[in-house]
Design an enzyme around this catalytic site. Structure first.
Site, PDB file in Angstrom:
ATOM      1  N   TYR A  75      37.252  32.704  28.934  1.00 37.15           N
ATOM      2  CA  TYR A  75      37.793  32.922  30.508  1.00 37.15           C
ATOM      3  C   TYR A  75      38.249  31.670  31.087  1.00 37.15           C
ATOM      4  O   TYR A  75      38.534  31.547  32.261  1.00 37.15           O
ATOM      5  CB  TYR A  75      36.768  33.437  31.163  1.00 37.15           C
ATOM      6  N   ASP A 194      41.540  40.292  34.518  1.00 31.66           N
ATOM      7  CA  ASP A 194      40.479  39.526  34.906  1.00 31.66           C
ATOM      8  C   ASP A 194      40.650  38.854  36.515  1.00 31.66           C
ATOM      9  O   ASP A 194      41.678  38.649  36.764  1.00 31.66           O
ATOM     10  CB  ASP A 194      40.111  38.337  33.868  1.00 31.66           C
ATOM     11  N   GLU A 219      39.637  43.707  37.686  1.00 27.86           N
ATOM     12  CA  GLU A 219      38.546  43.476  37.924  1.00 27.86           C
ATOM     13  C   GLU A 219      38.791  42.988  39.462  1.00 27.86           C
ATOM     14  O   GLU A 219      38.830  41.815  39.684  1.00 27.86           O
ATOM     15  CB  GLU A 219      37.739  42.274  37.134  1.00 27.86           C
ATOM     16  N   GLN A 240      37.644  50.418  50.224  1.00 29.71           N
ATOM     17  CA  GLN A 240      38.970  50.593  50.733  1.00 29.71           C
ATOM     18  C   GLN A 240      39.905  49.229  50.094  1.00 29.71           C
ATOM     19  O   GLN A 240      40.820  49.398  49.770  1.00 29.71           O
ATOM     20  CB  GLN A 240      38.946  50.353  52.280  1.00 29.71           C
ATOM     21  N   ASP A 247      46.606  50.506  45.183  1.00 26.45           N
ATOM     22  CA  ASP A 247      47.956  50.764  45.783  1.00 26.45           C
ATOM     23  C   ASP A 247      49.130  49.871  45.421  1.00 26.45           C
ATOM     24  O   ASP A 247      50.145  50.031  45.417  1.00 26.45           O
ATOM     25  CB  ASP A 247      47.736  50.950  47.162  1.00 26.45           C
ATOM     26  N   ASP A 301      29.082  40.124  33.076  1.00 31.12           N
ATOM     27  CA  ASP A 301      28.873  39.386  34.421  1.00 31.12           C
ATOM     28  C   ASP A 301      27.758  39.796  35.053  1.00 31.12           C
ATOM     29  O   ASP A 301      26.740  38.920  35.322  1.00 31.12           O
ATOM     30  CB  ASP A 301      29.979  39.350  35.162  1.00 31.12           C
ATOM     31  N   GLN A 306      23.840  36.556  31.701  1.00 32.96           N
ATOM     32  CA  GLN A 306      24.241  36.019  32.960  1.00 32.96           C
ATOM     33  C   GLN A 306      23.514  36.606  34.096  1.00 32.96           C
ATOM     34  O   GLN A 306      23.081  36.050  35.116  1.00 32.96           O
ATOM     35  CB  GLN A 306      25.825  36.154  33.380  1.00 32.96           C
ATOM     36  N   LYS A 387      20.792  66.357  37.517  1.00 35.33           N
ATOM     37  CA  LYS A 387      19.813  65.790  38.443  1.00 35.33           C
ATOM     38  C   LYS A 387      19.212  64.235  38.078  1.00 35.33           C
ATOM     39  O   LYS A 387      19.175  64.375  36.662  1.00 35.33           O
ATOM     40  CB  LYS A 387      18.683  66.867  38.737  1.00 35.33           C
TER      41      LYS A 387
END
Length: 417
Positions: A75, A194, A219, A240, A247, A301, A306, A387
């Protein structure tokens, strides 16, 4: 970008290839690594498991970052064109991708383009140049707020590393060239972006349109709404923000449903009322835009070694019983499938089998029947009831005959006879 809780119309016509996978809605993803995988011959390990992964019904495997990195997990990228990593050699990576193609399982590359580790010190005495390796950018490629000579960031800063300035034409041109190489030369079919909150979603849109992966997920991870240490019931502003990011990609990318993750792992502790929002719908991204919601229980993560935000380990199967029967695009974590024992693996496999047999997909309808302290129940697609929780419950037999499809500790799933 108004509130999308009335249901969102998909607009993927302009991208027929990626649109096909999103429209199909039959994806079941597998995260094929954890935080410690770099310590092993990982590409070889996974190659030996491709048959099992395909047999279980997974459609795409998210692999760790495939290119050279300063840190072993991948990363903190440096030489983007070197495929020799701590996970294995280029040869072993290509052998893995080839075997996945044979078994008709797609490969997902982890795309780390928010930041990059410099090779030489530039202006200001920090490592903000990339001399001596492919894509030898200078200080202009690094944002001014992370030690470079570029523009300010278009998103959140990833601390401690030079952050890439996506406003620069030369940077975007090089990234597109690299993504096309991963897609068409190396052979990856899907992308995972990422740290997607680090740069504007409009650049993700540009990159997807240029490289044409079949499926993408971002992510976009920020904190849920808490009061002290207590999770708020209403997470609408959190979901949102994820929806606004989707979007911004022109709806071409899905996103990990961190909202559902945060709520679900509190709900299973005996607060199942959390799983029904004020409108009677699922409370995560799944409830507003299920075809773009990638659900999961844990990842490298949040879980693994971690454990930044772990799901309660004794409730893992209730988590999977929820995401594998519900709309959205479910993801299973490597550890749970391959390292937590045969019982857990077999239970997950049975849930996947029910999902596939009963035709549950990312846009399936969901009718929540109960949501109280120790019980959640729902009907999905009019064909499946489920359930979770310690209370006993079974579907009403007044009009329909139901048969038990699979069950385990504190969960059960029925299908219509």
């Amino acid at each position: 970008m108004g509130l999308l809780n009335t249901g969102h119309q998909d607009q993927t016509n302009q991208q027929t290839d990626i649109g096909t996978v999103l429209k199909n809605g039959k994806e079941i993803l597998f995260q094929g690594f954890n935080w410690e995988s770099h310590k092993y011959n990982w590409w070889e390990n996974l190659e030996s498991k491709v048959g099992d992964i395909a047999k279980a019904g997974f459609t795409s495997v998210w692999l760790p970052p495939p290119t050279h990195s300063f840190s072993p997990q991948g990363y903190t990228p440096q030489n983007l064109y070197s495929l020799n990593t701590n996970y294995g050699s280029e040869h072993h990576l290509k052998a893995l991708l080839s075997k996945m193609k044979q078994h008709k399982v797609r490969s997902m590359a982890d795309i780390v383009i928010n930041h990059r580790v410099g090779t030489t010190q530039g202006r200001g005495g920090i490592y903000n140049r990339f001399d001596g390796i492919p894509l030898p950018w200078d200080e202009r490629a690094v944002t001014s707020d992370t030690g470079g000579q570029g523009n300010r960031k278009t998103g959140a800063i990833f601390q401690g590393f030079p952050n890439i300035d996506h406003t620069q034409d030369f940077v975007r041109k090089d990234i597109i060239g690299w993504l096309r190489w991963l897609r068409h030369n190396v052979g990856f079919e899907d992308f995972r972006f990422d740290f997607a909150k680090g740069f504007s979603a409009k650049y993700v849109k540009e990159y997807i349109e240029a490289a044409r992966p079949l499926f993408c997920v971002g992510e976009f991870w920020d904190s849920c709404n808490y009061r002290g240490s207590s999770l708020d019931y209403n997470q609408d502003s959190h979901r949102q923000r994820i929806i606004n990011w989707i979007d911004g990609t022109g709806q071409l990318s899905a996103a990990f449903d961190f909202t559902t993750k945060g709520i679900l792992q509190e709900a299973v502790k005996g607060e199942f009322w959390r799983l029904r929002d004020a409108q009677g719908k699922p409370p995560g991204v799944m409830g507003w835009w299920p075809s773009r919601s990638v659900t999961f229980v844990d990842n490298h993560d949040t879980g693994s070694t971690q454990a930044h935000w772990p799901f309660p380990s004794d409730h893992i199967m209730e988590g999977y019983a929820y995401i594998l029967t519900h709309p959205g695009i479910p993801t299973v974590f490597y550890d749970h499938f391959f390292e937590w024992g045969n019982s857990i693996r077999n239970q997950i496999a049975k849930l996947i089998d029910v999902r596939k047999r009963e035709g549950i997909h990312s846009r399936s309808s969901v009718r929540i029947l109960e949501g109280k302290q120790n019980l959640y129940s729902a009907m999905i697609g009019e064909k499946v009831c489920m359930k979770i929780g310690s209370a006993s419950w079974c579907p009403s037999a007044s009009h329909t005959r139901w048969e038990l499809a699979t069950s385990g500790h504190n969960y059960a799933v029925w299908r219509k006879q």
